[in-house]
Every structure is written in C-alpha cells, then in structure tokens.
Design an enzyme around this catalytic site. Structure first.
Site, mmCIF file in Angstrom:
data_model
loop_
_atom_site.group_PDB
_atom_site.id
_atom_site.type_symbol
_atom_site.label_atom_id
_atom_site.label_comp_id
_atom_site.label_asym_id
_atom_site.label_seq_id
_atom_site.Cartn_x
_atom_site.Cartn_y
_atom_site.Cartn_z
ATOM 1 N N SER A 56 0.937 -1.175 -0.058
ATOM 2 C CA SER A 56 0.107 0.001 0.105
ATOM 3 C C SER A 56 0.869 1.292 -0.138
ATOM 4 O O SER A 56 1.943 1.438 0.649
ATOM 5 C CB SER A 56 -0.897 -0.023 1.131
ATOM 6 O OG SER A 56 -1.570 -1.165 1.119
ATOM 7 N N THR A 123 -3.960 1.812 1.943
ATOM 8 C CA THR A 123 -4.283 3.179 1.445
ATOM 9 C C THR A 123 -5.650 3.289 1.728
ATOM 10 O O THR A 123 -6.117 4.464 2.031
ATOM 11 C CB THR A 123 -3.927 3.374 -0.018
ATOM 12 O OG1 THR A 123 -2.615 3.121 -0.088
ATOM 13 C CG2 THR A 123 -4.215 4.694 -0.501
ATOM 14 N N HIS A 164 -11.234 -2.841 -4.796
ATOM 15 C CA HIS A 164 -11.005 -3.505 -5.834
ATOM 16 C C HIS A 164 -12.347 -4.060 -6.345
ATOM 17 O O HIS A 164 -13.310 -3.136 -6.473
ATOM 18 C CB HIS A 164 -10.205 -5.004 -5.503
ATOM 19 C CG HIS A 164 -8.557 -4.629 -5.250
ATOM 20 N ND1 HIS A 164 -7.997 -3.641 -5.787
ATOM 21 C CD2 HIS A 164 -7.769 -5.164 -4.319
ATOM 22 C CE1 HIS A 164 -6.628 -3.406 -5.270
ATOM 23 N NE2 HIS A 164 -6.642 -4.437 -4.314
#
Length: 298
Positions: A56, A123, A164
């Site tokens: 990340s 993140t 995602h």
C-alpha cells in the site's frame, strides 16, 4: 538467482506481472512468486521478506529505508477508490446496479459505529481516516478482505471498508455505499488516487532494471491480453470473467506503465496530508522528475 516477488492474486496484478512471472521478459531473472493480500505484504515488506513487493502507498513511510519505490506496476487511477459500505434498508440496493450516490446517509452515521477494514496500513484505511477525522467511528477491526461484505450484510459490523472488485459486486450483498473515497479524494484534490505501489529491495535488485522488466511485462500484457487469461482466472478467487475484465480495465491504466507527474503528485499529496494530520511519519518527497522514483526516504 531467482528474485522473490510478492503480489496479490487480484486480476490487475496477475495481468501486469504475467510475462515477468512466466519468464517472457528478455534479460529478467527467474522469479519466485508469492500471492498474498496487501495487508500481508505490507507486514512482510517490513521484514525485508521479498525482493520485489506490492504494498500500500500508505505503508511507504515504514519501508523506504529498505526499499526503492518503482515508478510503474502499481495501482493508481481515477474512479477506482475504496468504498465505505453499510447495510441497505429493506429492499434498498439489494437489486440495484451498484451505482453510488443515491440516498447516502450522513457521515455522522458512523459515530459510535464498528467498521471492518482490510488492513491498518492500507491506503484505503488511510483515506478513511482522513475522511472521517472529524467524526471517527468508535471501533475499527481488521478483517480479511473477502469476509468484509458478508459480515456487514449479516450485521456483524455497522460498516465495511472495501477495495477492488467489491465496487462491482457489493449490491449483491444487499449493501449500499455510504461514500466512495476515491470520488471524495478526487473532488477534494483533483488528483488520481494512489492505491498500491511496487517496491524493490535495496541491495537485492537494481531499481532501474526492475522498472524496465515491469514495463515490458505491462507492454506484453496490453499487446496480447489473451496470453494471460488462463493465469489471471486461475488466481481470481472465483471471480466471474466479466468482473475480472472490469477489474483489469479499471486498475491497469496509464499510471501502471508510468506514474508520471500526476501520479507522483498524488502520492505526495496523500502522504503529506496524512503526515500533517499525524497519521503517518513524514517522508521526504522526490527531488527531480527523472530521479524521484528512487529519491524517497523516511
């Protein structure tokens, strides 16, 4: 000697790294690959466990003493941010099309809430902390990504932070989007959203050479998408082919081949804002457009 590589099993990573993993990049060494969720690779990278590793962007302040940030191969873009999901009211959203924005609750609804997140140095979670700073939830629990939506739908958590392919499938769980954090970030900064970075371990791999191998792997992926199809689907955790295609088209983009000025500006903005808010340690930014990919230090 073979290089150790750690990436996620997500379609964007397997699509991008197919050629490199399968020995199709001229001049690149053989690669031994490990597949793991980003929360796992963030932790493993702190131990120096891999030569090349997907992490990340939020984890960079803890890693840049030992790793170079590469300017390619990662995940950064527009319209691809994490979502904060809650249960829909009866019948609301369960049969929808996944569109975000209708009848959003106020963010104050998370006051006193328990929220499931995919990792404390992701993140997604860093963006969530920036967004909810004035009205934070009462409790955060780190939960494996694939468990978050079913758990929120079952009422185990008041809300869930997802990434995602969940943006394509959350409505199937009867969930609704409280906020699209990428949309919030882009509206506030005008910049793309930095999600996942590729790092090269110092002393183990030349970052310039590694960037060249990855760019060639990206080039081959775009030139012949069918070549990686079987490999991508085999790692896609029972994801439907149409969701795989949407996932790749969203997360593999111009920033995958090169972060460029906009990409680096996005990374600087994210880490700078988070450091100013006391959420992460400060890092020094890149010095020039040509050297900035390896100029970051803690």
């Amino acid at each position: 000697m073979a290089l150790s590589l750690a990436i996620s099993p997500c379609p964007n990573d397997t699509f991008v790294f197919h050629a490199l993993v399968h020995g199709r990049v001229p001049g690149a060494p053989p690669v031994e690959v490990t597949y793991a969720d980003v929360d796992v690779t963030n932790t493993a990278a702190e131990r120096g466990a891999f030569d090349l590793v997907k992490v990340s962007y939020a984890a960079l302040p803890w890693l840049l003493d030992d790793y170079h940030l590469l300017p390619c191969g990662g995940a950064l873009g527009r319209g691809c941010g994490p979502l904060v999901l809650t249960r829909s009211a009866a019948g609301d959203g369960a049969a929808g099309d996944g569109a975000i924005g209708a009848d959003r609750p106020d963010r104050a609804d998370l006051t006193g809430a328990t929220v499931a997140v995919p990792g404390d140095r992701t993140t997604a979670y860093l963006l969530f902390r920036l967004w909810s700073a004035e009205r934070p939830p009462a409790r955060i629990e780190v939960v494996p990504f694939h468990e978050i939506m079913p758990a929120v739908a079952a009422g185990k958590y008041d809300a869930g932070l997802v990434i995602h392919e969940a943006r394509f499938t959350y409505h199937r769980h009867g969930l609704t989007a409280l906020v699209d954090l990428g949309e919030w970030w882009e509206g506030d900064t005008g910049l793309p959203i930095p999600l996942g970075a590729i790092l090269a371990r110092k002393g183990a791999v030349d970052p310039v050479a590694a960037a060249g191998w990855i760019r060639e792997s990206v080039r081959q992926a775009w030139a012949d998408p069918a070549a990686s199809r079987e490999y991508v689907l085999s790692r896609a955790q029972e994801m439907e082919p149409d969701v795989v295609d949407r996932h790749i088209s969203l997360y593999v983009n111009e920033f995958t081949a090169d972060l460029g000025d906009a990409g680096f500006a996005a990374v600087e903005a994210l880490l700078g804002r988070a450091a100013d808010a006391g959420l992460i340690p400060k890092t020094s930014g890149p010095q020039t457009s040509s050297s900035r990919a390896t100029a970051w230090t803690s």
